[in-house]
Each structure stands twice: as C-alpha cells, then as structure tokens.
Design a protein around this motif. Structure first.
Motif, mmCIF file in Angstrom:
data_model
loop_
_atom_site.group_PDB
_atom_site.id
_atom_site.type_symbol
_atom_site.label_atom_id
_atom_site.label_comp_id
_atom_site.label_asym_id
_atom_site.label_seq_id
_atom_site.Cartn_x
_atom_site.Cartn_y
_atom_site.Cartn_z
ATOM 1 N N LYS A 32 27.240 -5.237 -5.909
ATOM 2 C CA LYS A 32 26.016 -4.522 -6.277
ATOM 3 C C LYS A 32 25.194 -4.159 -5.033
ATOM 4 C CE LYS A 32 21.651 -5.184 -8.747
ATOM 5 N NZ LYS A 32 20.839 -6.121 -9.563
ATOM 6 N N ASP A 33 25.025 -5.115 -4.112
ATOM 7 C CA ASP A 33 24.198 -4.868 -2.932
ATOM 8 C C ASP A 33 24.839 -3.854 -1.994
ATOM 9 O OD1 ASP A 33 22.303 -6.615 -3.853
ATOM 10 O OD2 ASP A 33 22.997 -8.324 -2.663
ATOM 11 N N ILE A 34 26.155 -3.883 -1.867
ATOM 12 C CA ILE A 34 26.821 -2.900 -1.012
ATOM 13 C C ILE A 34 26.671 -1.496 -1.577
ATOM 14 C CG2 ILE A 34 29.079 -2.092 -0.217
ATOM 15 C CD1 ILE A 34 29.854 -4.916 0.352
ATOM 16 N N ASN A 35 26.792 -1.371 -2.882
ATOM 17 C CA ASN A 35 26.651 -0.051 -3.495
ATOM 18 C C ASN A 35 25.215 0.470 -3.385
ATOM 19 O OD1 ASN A 35 29.285 0.653 -4.358
ATOM 20 N ND2 ASN A 35 29.142 -0.833 -6.020
ATOM 21 N N ILE A 36 24.242 -0.431 -3.443
ATOM 22 C CA ILE A 36 22.854 -0.018 -3.215
ATOM 23 C C ILE A 36 22.691 0.493 -1.789
ATOM 24 C CG2 ILE A 36 20.489 -0.874 -3.010
ATOM 25 C CD1 ILE A 36 21.070 -2.735 -5.355
ATOM 26 N N PHE A 37 23.281 -0.235 -0.835
ATOM 27 C CA PHE A 37 23.219 0.178 0.569
ATOM 28 C C PHE A 37 23.852 1.565 0.755
ATOM 29 C CE2 PHE A 37 26.421 -0.044 4.140
ATOM 30 C CZ PHE A 37 25.622 0.571 5.081
ATOM 31 N N LEU A 38 25.024 1.785 0.169
ATOM 32 C CA LEU A 38 25.692 3.079 0.321
ATOM 33 C C LEU A 38 24.942 4.197 -0.399
ATOM 34 C CD1 LEU A 38 29.409 1.915 -0.086
ATOM 35 C CD2 LEU A 38 28.224 2.546 2.022
ATOM 36 N N TRP A 39 24.337 3.884 -1.549
ATOM 37 C CA TRP A 39 23.547 4.877 -2.285
ATOM 38 C C TRP A 39 22.341 5.314 -1.452
ATOM 39 C CZ3 TRP A 39 23.461 7.933 -6.512
ATOM 40 C CH2 TRP A 39 22.203 8.407 -6.950
ATOM 41 N N ASP A 40 21.620 4.313 -0.881
ATOM 42 C CA ASP A 40 20.445 4.641 -0.071
ATOM 43 C C ASP A 40 20.834 5.357 1.219
ATOM 44 O OD1 ASP A 40 18.744 3.509 -1.908
ATOM 45 O OD2 ASP A 40 18.715 1.549 -0.928
ATOM 46 N N LEU A 41 22.034 5.116 1.708
ATOM 47 C CA LEU A 41 22.497 5.779 2.916
ATOM 48 C C LEU A 41 22.817 7.251 2.671
ATOM 49 C CD1 LEU A 41 23.363 5.422 5.917
ATOM 50 C CD2 LEU A 41 25.653 4.849 5.073
ATOM 51 N N ASN A 42 23.190 7.590 1.428
ATOM 52 C CA ASN A 42 23.658 8.948 1.129
ATOM 53 C C ASN A 42 22.539 9.886 0.673
ATOM 54 O OD1 ASN A 42 26.091 10.682 0.861
ATOM 55 N ND2 ASN A 42 25.488 10.751 -1.283
ATOM 56 N N GLN A 43 21.308 9.403 0.676
ATOM 57 C CA GLN A 43 20.211 10.261 0.252
ATOM 58 C C GLN A 43 19.944 11.346 1.301
ATOM 59 O OE1 GLN A 43 18.880 9.777 -2.897
ATOM 60 N NE2 GLN A 43 20.597 8.318 -2.909
ATOM 61 N N ASP A 44 19.246 12.413 0.864
ATOM 62 C CA ASP A 44 18.893 13.469 1.813
ATOM 63 C C ASP A 44 18.079 12.918 2.981
ATOM 64 O OD1 ASP A 44 20.204 15.313 0.282
ATOM 65 O OD2 ASP A 44 18.414 15.895 -0.857
ATOM 66 N N GLU A 45 17.244 11.957 2.667
ATOM 67 C CA GLU A 45 16.514 11.227 3.704
ATOM 68 C C GLU A 45 16.876 9.746 3.575
ATOM 69 O OE1 GLU A 45 12.364 11.925 3.707
ATOM 70 O OE2 GLU A 45 12.535 14.115 3.927
#
Length: 674
Positions: A32-45
């Motif tokens: 769960k935490d890794i996917n949150i990290f990758l999700w936040d990394l892929n944002q426009d900002e």
C-alpha cells in the motif's frame, strides 16, 4: 471502501506500479505504501517527499569498466523524506551480473521489511513509467543482462545496542575514568598547603620504585616499630597497605604517566640503541600509509582498476602496495626479537646469572601487562564505535568485524587470534599482537639453549630458519599465492595459510633474537675495518632494493606452482630482517654515518613512545572515514596524500592520549601492586 482501493491500484498500475504484487508475496502495508509513493510521484506536480525518494535511488554512473559499479544513491536524502503515514528508509540490494558484483541503493517506505524488499526485487515489481527502478547494467559492459540477487539489507535509522556493546562501552568508560580520577586526586592532594609528607607516603614512594627499605631500615621495620606485634597488626602495617593504594593512584595519574613521553631525549636504558626509535617510527608510518591507501580499495573506490594499474606499474608507489609495504611488519618483528632477548638477558644478569621458571613467568607477565590493557581497550572501543555509528552505504566490512568480536573475543584475550580463520578475527589488525607474543614466548627457551651449549643453539636456530623458509615456500607453491598484489589482503588463502601464521613469520623475530644476543653479550667490535662496513652497507642496500624490485617482476599471481614465487616468499622476510639488523649493528658500532644521525633524531623519541598506541588506533580512523562515506572515493595521488596526513594527525593525537591514559599506568605498576 474496497472498490475505491481497487480503483486506486488500477490507476497506479497505469503509471508507477509494484507490478505483480500478489505473486511477490509482499506484506499488504508495504504494498500500500509503495503504491502511494508511486501515485504521488506520477502527479503533474509530484509531491516533494516522492521526488526525494525517487532521486535517492542509485543510478549507474560512468567508468563502469574502471570499477565504478556500485550505485549507492543518497542515504541522507532518502532518510529526510516523510510520506503520508510512513517515513522513507534506505536499503541496499546486492546483485551479481556476470562476473560483476555490485549494490544499488533504493529508497522505500519503512513499512517494508528486508524480506519484502527482496521479494519485490526478485519479481521485478518496482517499476515507474514501465521502467524498472533497478535496471541492470548494459550487456555491452558485462556480457550478461540477467541479475542475480545476493542479498538485501536496510540500514536502520536508529542505533540499537545489545548487551555486548553496552559491556564494551562500560569497560572503556571505566578504563578512562580511573586515570582521570587518579589525576584529579593527586592534583587536589598537591594543592593542599597544610599537607605534610608522612612516613606512609615515604614508604609508598619507596614501594613505587621497587624497594621497601627506607633510611637503612628493613622492609618490616619503620622508626623502630615492627609491622607485627604480639600477633596484632601494627598501625604502620595499615599505613603500608594504604601506601599500596596510594602508589596505584600515583601510577595511574597523568602527572606520572606523561613524564618522558614527550621528551626528545632517549632514556638511559635505550641510549645505546637510539637508531631503533627512527626505525620503529618510519616502519609505523609505512604501515599507516599502506592501510590508508588499501582500506578504501576493498570496497570504496570508484576507479579501482586505475589505482591497481598505477601501483603495479611504478615503484614510486612502494609505500601503498600490499607486497613490499608489509615488510614494515617484519621490521617490527625484528625489533621485537632484539628487545625481547635484551630484556631477558638483563633480567638474568640482575638475578645473578640465574634463569629460573619464576624469572621466565615474570618476563612473560610483563609482556602481557605491556600489551593487553591497551589491546583490550582498543577492542572494546572498536566494538563500541561500530555499535554507535550510523554507517553509510559502505557498512558491510565493519559490521562483520563487530560480529567477529562478539563471537571470538576470547581469542584476543588469549592472544591466539592469528590462529583463527581470517574471517573470524576480531579487529583484524591485532593479529600481529598474537603473533608477537607467540614469538616472544620462545625467547626464554632459545636463551636457555644459548647459555647451555652454543653448538646446540646454532643447530636449533639453523633448523628453525630452514623450517620457516621451506614452509613459506611450500605453501606459496601449493596454493599459488601472489607475492605482490594490491588486493592481496582480500585473498583468503593468502591470509589464512600464510600471512598471519607463526610458522611463516618466525624468521625475522629469530634474527632479532640473534641480533639482541650479540649486541648484549659482545666483548668487542665486530667491524674492525672501514672496508668491512662499506661492503656491509653495499650488500644491505642492494638486498633491500632487490627485494622491492623483484616484487614488481613477480607481480602476477601464478596459475601453477612457481619456483620463483616460492623462493621469493620463503626468503624475502628473513633477508629483509638481516638487512635491517645490519643497519642497527652498523649504527651501534660507529659506522652508521648520516643514516645513524637521521635515525637518532630526537623527534623520533616521543613518536616512538606512542607508536604502540598509534598502531592499534590508526585503523579505527580509517574505518570510520570509509564507513561514513555516502559516495565512493575517487583515487588520485593528491586525494590519497591528504587521506594519509589526515589519518596520521588524528592517530598521533589520540595515540598520545591513549599512551598516557591506558598504556603507561600498567607499566608503572609493580607486580606487588596489582
């Protein structure tokens, strides 16, 4: 809630993903935490913490062919990242790709355990924008694209101490507190103007200097009063018991231990051997220089092949290579044999020419008292520092040392650590103390044989030299050992079967015993003509140059039993010891010239006084420097020169402190005071 979580995972899988996390068998919290990290990394900002974590991953640099294979990333930047509900932790993945072994630093949520990290890497589940965050080295560099995982390791953010680490820290604190307390107590007593010198203190001073007689009175009579009267202890006896405690405090006080350490004049006892101070200090500097250059080579250099090529091609690097540089150790063994024979013969003369078991026991006990307090303190200090320091990416050699100390500390106490396999030696550089004591223990037997019958002594000495030489040559031939190689210290067979063993290193010590016996018992000059001295100097300097030069000619590790390598390995240590013994002999008999003047400079005396502590403590500074590095060290001559001088200055300062705080007090204590 479940539907929202599924939608979140689907969105993440379109950009950054943990991949087939069900097949990876990763814990749900870590996933769960890794996917949150990758999700936040892929944002426009992208969020700041996610950018920091991504930027902390190790990435391939240039000059891989030159040895820059490790990808440490950024440890501190990773630890500074704080995500929603988790903190970032720095982990390392150790990989093998073809013949190349390397590690990659990665930054993951602290909810992921080491088992989770290993499973993620194994199933290639850490990807971003369809690209793996652990990309293999290009096949053009390794001839293989597949990565094998050796291990994973996550560096803890906080220091954890176990019972052994705490015990070592307590030992260090106590050993430092005693001399400091004794110093303060003595200073307070001296500052008291009303304090008069009492008979008790007078007796204690006499006892401190080795006698209980005062003003012509016997040891059990003071001012006409006996120590025992009518079956009861006289108050004077209590005073004498208190004087023993007083003498102990006096022995530990800095006011006592610092005397003579900083003097530039040799002591009366060593004045005849003033050249030994220069030889000892120069040998120590040679060893520190070699260690300063070689320790980073084991795992810290980003251009190892450049360093290796440089030191193997030019004799100007003789101070940093692991062939000739360790001839300095043989010089120490020679000096140890010389001084051991001199010390024992002096004790025999004081005992009215009688060699008894009690005298031998006292001789060995003095040696233990000389080396073990500082040796054991250094062992505890090293364990304490390794436990307390938050290591960088290059942690692994030092943690292994800590584990060895926890399991095999008893070998250091018994002075047999050099007999253990190399990977089990606690504080590896202390193998020399075990070897030195084992050689030291043979001196009484050889001196006894020398006094018993000279012909038998000659046969025994000759046999021991032949055995040591043949054994060294045979081991070299059978195991195809190198005689010159910058990475020799990492070759297990070289250290395990040859380098630290008494049966291969006894030759220089034995030659030292012979030199010590000759210098102590000689009746007249051995050198009677100048041509004899000139011939001796020519042979001496020629042999030294030849030994160093031959190492370059034999620098390749043989793939088969090599006669040349075997002969060199069997002969070069005793031949070097003979050359150094000539220098000492020539200096003592007045044929040293400017070499004697140089070796007898007053500046060598205080450095020689602290040389033992410097030898023990200097690797600690090198280990700390290397282990705290977050990036690899780049080899250049100027970089390594500064490393050497930096380590040297710290070594001299701390070595001086440990000499007066730990080493000297036990030398000043008399046997009856312990």
């Amino acid at each position: 809630m479940a539907i929202g979580w599924i939608v979140f995972l689907l969105l993440v899988n379109n950009s950054g993903t943990l991949g087939n996390y069900h097949d990876c068998n990763v814990s749900q919290r870590c996933m769960k935490d890794i996917n949150i990290f990758l999700w936040d990394l892929n944002q426009d900002e992208p969020k700041e913490y996610a950018t920091l974590m991504y930027d902390s991953f190790g990435k391939m640099g240039s000059s891989v062919k030159d040895g820059n294979v490790n990808q440490p990333g950024s440890l501190q930047q990773c630890r500074s990242a704080i995500g929603p509900g988790f903190s970032a932790q720095y982990c390392q993945v150790f990989l093998k790709q073809g013949a190349i072994q390397y590690f990659v630093g990665i930054c993951l949520p602290d909810s992921c355990r080491e088992q989770d990290v290993e499973r993620i890497v194994q199933c290639d589940g850490l990807q971003f924008n369809q690209r793996s965050l652990l990309s293999p080295l290009p096949p053009i560099l390794t001839n293989q694209s597949y990565q094998d995982i050796i291990m994973t390791h996550c560096l803890a953010d906080a220091v954890t101490l176990d019972a052994s680490s705490v015990a070592c820290m307590c030992v260090c604190c106590v050993m430092l507190a005693i001399p400091l307390a004794a110093t303060l107590l003595r200073a307070l007593r001296r500052s008291d103007p009303s304090r008069m010198v009492s008979p008790t203190e007078h007796i204690s001073l006499s006892n401190f200097y080795g006698t209980l007689k005062s003003n012509g009175l016997s040891g059990n009579e003071v001012n006409g009063q006996t120590l025992q009267e009518n079956g009861r202890i006289n108050p004077v006896a209590e005073d004498i018991s208190q004087s023993c405690l007083s003498s102990c405090f006096r022995a530990f006080a800095l006011q006592t231990t610092s005397k003579g350490v900083f003097s530039t004049l040799p002591s009366v006892q060593s004045d005849k051997y003033a050249s030994l101070n220069g030889i000892r200090v120069l040998s120590l500097l040679w060893i520190i220089c070699g260690h300063s250059a070689q320790f980073p080579v084991i795992n810290n250099l980003d251009n190892y092949k450049t360093w290796r090529k440089a030191v193997q091609s030019s004799p100007t690097y003789v101070l940093t290579i692991s062939g000739p540089v360790f001839l300095a150790v043989d010089t120490f063994l020679l000096l140890g044999g010389l001084l051991s024979a001199r010390s024992l013969l002096s004790s025999i003369n004081k005992a009215e020419d009688h060699l008894s078991l009690g005298l031998v026991a006292n001789y060995l006990f003095k040696r233990i008292k000389r080396i073990q307090p500082l040796h054991l303190f250094t062992m505890c200090l090293t364990v304490s520092l390794i436990s307390l320091v938050q290591w960088g990416p290059y942690w692994f050699p030092f943690v292994e040392t800590l584990m060895d100390c926890k399991a095999y500390w008893w070998a250091n106490v018994l002075l047999i650590s050099n007999l253990l396999p190399v990977h089990e030696i606690c504080i590896p550089w202390t193998w020399y103390l075990s070897l030195d004591f084992q050689c030291y223990a043979t001196t009484p037997l050889l001196v006894y044989i020398y006094r018993f019958k000279r012909s038998v002594f000659a046969i025994v000495v000759g046999s021991l030299l032949v055995i040591s030489t043949v054994t060294s040559a045979a081991i070299t031939a059978c195991l195809h050992l190198p005689v010159f190689q910058p990475s020799t210290i990492t070759t297990d067979n070289y250290v395990l079967y040859y380098y630290v063993k008494p049966y291969t290193r006894y030759g220089p010590f034995l030659i030292g015993i012979l030199t010590g016996i000759h210098l102590t018992t000689k009746k007249g000059q051995l050198l009677k003509e100048k041509w004899q001295a000139a011939l001796g100097w020519f042979c001496c300097l020629s042999m030294m140059s030849l030994l160093i030069g031959l190492a370059y000619l034999l620098k390749e590790t043989p793939a088969y039993p090599s006669v040349a390598h075997a002969l060199y390995q069997g002969l070069h240590r005793p031949v070097w010891a003979l050359a150094v013994s000539w220098i000492i002999l020539a200096c003592e008999e007045g044929y040293g010239g400017f070499i004697k003047t140089f070796l007898s400079f007053g500046v060598w005396v205080p450095l020689s006084n602290i040389s033992f502590a410097c030898y023990l403590v200097h690797p600690i500074f090198i280990i700390l420097y290397n282990g705290l590095q977050e990036t690899p060290i780049h080899y250049t001559d100027i970089n390594f020169m500064y490393l050497f001088f930096g380590h040297l200055v710290l070594t001299l300062v701390v070595g001086c402190a440990l000499t007066v705080l730990i080493e000297k007090p036990y030398l000043f204590l008399k046997d009856k005071s312990i």
